[in-house]
Design an enzyme around this catalytic site. Sequence first.
Site, PDB file in Angstrom:
ATOM      1  N   ARG A  49      -6.064   0.754   3.897  1.00 24.92           N
ATOM      2  CA  ARG A  49      -4.878   1.235   3.185  1.00 24.92           C
ATOM      3  C   ARG A  49      -4.522   0.319   2.028  1.00 24.92           C
ATOM      4  NH1 ARG A  49      -3.524  -0.714   8.250  1.00 24.92           N
ATOM      5  NH2 ARG A  49      -1.660  -2.013   8.547  1.00 24.92           N
ATOM      6  N   HIS A  74       0.822  -1.205   0.000  1.00 16.97           N
ATOM      7  CA  HIS A  74       0.000   0.000   0.000  1.00 16.97           C
ATOM      8  C   HIS A  74       0.863   1.265   0.000  1.00 16.97           C
ATOM      9  CE1 HIS A  74       1.026   0.769   4.222  1.00 16.97           C
ATOM     10  NE2 HIS A  74       0.853  -0.532   4.421  1.00 16.97           N
ATOM     11  N   GLY A  75       0.273   2.374  -0.408  1.00 17.11           N
ATOM     12  CA  GLY A  75       0.957   3.661  -0.346  1.00 17.11           C
ATOM     13  C   GLY A  75       1.173   4.089   1.100  1.00 17.11           C
ATOM     14  N   GLU A  76       1.925   5.156   1.265  1.00 11.17           N
ATOM     15  CA  GLU A  76       2.225   5.630   2.624  1.00 11.17           C
ATOM     16  C   GLU A  76       0.949   5.793   3.441  1.00 11.17           C
ATOM     17  OE1 GLU A  76       5.093   9.080   4.137  1.00 11.17           O
ATOM     18  OE2 GLU A  76       3.083   9.838   3.656  1.00 11.17           O
ATOM     19  N   ARG A 100      11.084  -6.900  14.584  1.00 12.08           N
ATOM     20  CA  ARG A 100      10.692  -6.521  13.233  1.00 12.08           C
ATOM     21  C   ARG A 100      11.095  -7.549  12.184  1.00 12.08           C
ATOM     22  NH1 ARG A 100      12.098  -0.502  11.597  1.00 12.08           N
ATOM     23  NH2 ARG A 100      10.579  -1.064  10.001  1.00 12.08           N
ATOM     24  N   GLY A 139       0.120  -2.934  12.411  1.00  8.64           N
ATOM     25  CA  GLY A 139      -0.502  -4.247  12.486  1.00  8.64           C
ATOM     26  C   GLY A 139      -1.893  -4.245  11.873  1.00  8.64           C
ATOM     27  N   ASN A 196       2.753   4.946   8.802  1.00  7.02           N
ATOM     28  CA  ASN A 196       4.090   5.065   8.228  1.00  7.02           C
ATOM     29  C   ASN A 196       4.650   6.467   8.483  1.00  7.02           C
ATOM     30  OD1 ASN A 196       3.029   3.244   5.279  1.00  7.02           O
ATOM     31  ND2 ASN A 196       3.993   2.428   7.123  1.00  7.02           N
ATOM     32  N   GLU A 203      -1.537  -7.011   7.416  1.00 12.24           N
ATOM     33  CA  GLU A 203      -0.202  -6.829   7.966  1.00 12.24           C
ATOM     34  C   GLU A 203       0.006  -7.798   9.122  1.00 12.24           C
ATOM     35  OE1 GLU A 203       2.786  -6.493   8.006  1.00 12.24           O
ATOM     36  OE2 GLU A 203       3.222  -4.342   7.928  1.00 12.24           O
ATOM     37  N   ARG A 204       1.243  -8.096   9.398  1.00 11.22           N
ATOM     38  CA  ARG A 204       1.577  -8.902  10.570  1.00 11.22           C
ATOM     39  C   ARG A 204       0.968  -8.269  11.825  1.00 11.22           C
ATOM     40  NH1 ARG A 204       7.805  -9.078  12.721  1.00 11.22           N
ATOM     41  NH2 ARG A 204       7.500 -10.350  14.602  1.00 11.22           N
ATOM     42  N   HIS A 205       0.447  -9.117  12.709  1.00 14.36           N
ATOM     43  CA  HIS A 205      -0.136  -8.647  13.969  1.00 14.36           C
ATOM     44  C   HIS A 205       1.011  -8.407  14.955  1.00 14.36           C
ATOM     45  CE1 HIS A 205      -2.569  -8.225  17.492  1.00 14.36           C
ATOM     46  NE2 HIS A 205      -3.694  -8.560  16.882  1.00 14.36           N
ATOM     47  N   HIS A 226       0.781  -5.732   2.516  1.00 18.10           N
ATOM     48  CA  HIS A 226       1.491  -4.907   3.495  1.00 18.10           C
ATOM     49  C   HIS A 226       2.951  -5.341   3.538  1.00 18.10           C
ATOM     50  CE1 HIS A 226      -2.416  -3.450   5.159  1.00 18.10           C
ATOM     51  NE2 HIS A 226      -2.810  -4.597   4.624  1.00 18.10           N
ATOM     52  N   LYS A 276       7.967   3.545  17.121  1.00 22.77           N
ATOM     53  CA  LYS A 276       9.133   2.670  16.969  1.00 22.77           C
ATOM     54  C   LYS A 276      10.393   3.252  17.611  1.00 22.77           C
ATOM     55  CE  LYS A 276       7.256   0.706  12.712  1.00 22.77           C
ATOM     56  NZ  LYS A 276       7.387   0.599  11.240  1.00 22.77           N
TER      57      LYS A 276
END
Length: 222
Positions: free
Chosen positions: A59, A8-10, A113, A21, A14, A86-88, A176, A97
């Site tokens: 997204r 997906h785009g930003e 990550r 997630g 992000n 996306e990964r949970h 993702h 982060k």
Amino acid sequence: MTLILIRHGESEANFANYWTGWLDVDLTSKGIEQAQEAGKKLTDAGIVIDAAFESVLKRSIKTAQIVLEQNRCLFVPEIKSWRLNERHYGALIGENKDQMAAKFGEAQVQKWRRNFEEIPPLIKENIDDRRYKALDPRLIPQSESLRMTSERVLPLWQDRIWPLLKEGKTVLVCGHGNSLRVLIQYLESIPKDEVDSIMVPNAAPLLYQFDSFGQISNKKIL
């Protein structure tokens, strides 16, 4: 047999640098422009999409639909699946982060990550979301390693995506960072201890072509 993988785009997450997630965050204006540009690149390359797979997060959905619109293919089938989510990230979801790196150290954050087996801290309670009501509750994770993410993505590849490719269809998969990372790892037989080397930038179309034996015959980034 042409497969197009695109992240997906930003997204708003992000931009703000926090773990997303399964949170359903939107695209930024830059993310929308990135998706438009990706669709134009595909059209200029003569790629005509026959079907699109998306996660159930907006997204991904919005990016895919923008790409399809630019490709003049909004009418093609769109298949939405939680398996492309996306990964949970468990209890890390919503956390910045940089702040987590300051608290736990860069090495630990990097393990969370990119290490294939590392499971982030479990979330106590998942968001009550009707898009997952039909799922067996045992399928809804409290956190995931990259291995666990791979184990839920690959059945979609084997049962839905690959059969369409074998029919000669050109298939778009809009996912993702991590759901695509594990798919790339599988397709290219990349060792699990090298998964951290797989970079998946926002809205950069990655094209794979397969021969009649199902082997990758060509790969390029537009």
